[in-house]
Design an enzyme around this catalytic site. Structure first.
Site, mmCIF file in Angstrom:
data_model
loop_
_atom_site.group_PDB
_atom_site.id
_atom_site.type_symbol
_atom_site.label_atom_id
_atom_site.label_comp_id
_atom_site.label_asym_id
_atom_site.label_seq_id
_atom_site.Cartn_x
_atom_site.Cartn_y
_atom_site.Cartn_z
ATOM 1 N N LYS A 76 14.904 61.477 11.232
ATOM 2 C CA LYS A 76 14.239 62.208 10.150
ATOM 3 C C LYS A 76 13.131 63.139 10.646
ATOM 4 C CE LYS A 76 15.477 58.684 6.787
ATOM 5 N NZ LYS A 76 15.019 57.712 5.768
ATOM 6 N N ASP A 110 13.960 60.678 -0.112
ATOM 7 C CA ASP A 110 13.599 59.258 0.018
ATOM 8 C C ASP A 110 12.383 58.911 -0.838
ATOM 9 O OD1 ASP A 110 15.553 58.343 1.803
ATOM 10 O OD2 ASP A 110 14.395 58.971 3.548
#
Length: 270
Positions: A76, A110
């Site tokens: 990420k 997220d």
């Protein structure tokens, strides 16, 4: 376990989840269920991408005309560095999990997905919350939670790393030497311990009555984190499936402009 393709031999598709490891991911069956619900023929697959090969892999998938990619551990932060267009919030987080390859635009689903999960719980918010971990997911969460007014207590096995996250992200959070959930209505595992079947030294007996435990990871059965929470009397202990659907729905909507069929997506991962 789903089939995971190596990035150099990835087949033709329009969407993928990339990570290392990634074969455990339920994202392909979830997103493909969403596409079928809308009558779309798009294909979503799992592709293994080692961290040191991330940039090269993204350029290769772009050359194959991939349109959208979800990013999981440990990629990420690399995805954030690769992207050329990110909103202000994502720049504060320093991590993204959803890419549009054609224009190298990226967002993080997220964190808002996690807030969606919290809103679905019977917990008065904002409240005090214990966040475990300092990786990409935790970094996104800590910014979103602080912005939403939560009192964040955080812990990581390596104190220096979580200290750096709090300083770099410019958030107000209490760093703990031990994962003590005293006064915390929500306890969140954002470490990778569950993937390895490892236990965390949470002082579960300090958790207040009515506390909720949430693991961002999932397994065929309860995760170690879930099982330990339940053993100490935590009535609501969730694995990562609710978060998977929440963030996946937001990715789907960002890519397609269509409303995500959340019920079909949830059914696909249960």
């Amino acid at each position: 376990m789903n089939e995971a393709h190596e990035w150099r031999s990835a087949p033709a598709a329009k969407y993928a989840v990339v990570g290392d490891p990634v074969a455990h991911s339920l994202s392909p069956q979830m997103q493909n269920a969403a596409f079928r619900a809308h009558g779309l023929a798009d294909e979503y697959i799992a592709v293994r991408v080692p961290l040191e090969e991330f940039d090269e892999a993204m350029e290769h998938l772009l050359s194959l005309r991939y349109f959208g990619v979800n990013v999981t551990i440990p990629l990420k932060e690399a995805a954030f560095r690769w992207a050329m267009n990110t909103p202000d919030l994502e720049r504060r987080m320093g991590v993204v999990n959803t890419l549009r390859l054609s224009d190298r635009e990226a967002i993080n689903t997220d964190a808002p997905g996690f807030l969606d999960v919290i809103k679905s719980l019977d917990v008065a918010t904002p409240c005090r919350l214990l966040l475990l971990g300092a990786g990409g997911t935790a970094q996104a969460f800590i910014v979103a939670l602080a912005d939403a007014g939560f009192e964040v207590a955080c812990w990581n096995r390596t104190r220096k790393k979580i200290d750096a996250v709090v300083e770099q992200r410019g958030v107000s959070a209490t760093v703990l030497d031990v994962p003590d959930p005293d006064g915390c209505q929500i306890i969140v595992n954002a470490t990778s311990a569950s993937m390895a079947g490892e236990s965390l030294p949470v002082l579960w007996d300090q958790a207040p009555e009515g506390a909720v435990a949430i693991d961002v990871f999932y397994a065929d059965g309860p995760t170690v984190f879930q099982s330990e929470a339940q053993r100490y009397g935590i009535q609501v202990a969730l694995d990562g499936r609710a978060l998977l659907v929440a963030q996946g729905a937001r990715s789907f909507e960002w890519w397609t402009g269509k409303s995500a069929p959340r019920e079909a997506m949830l059914k696909a991962v249960q």
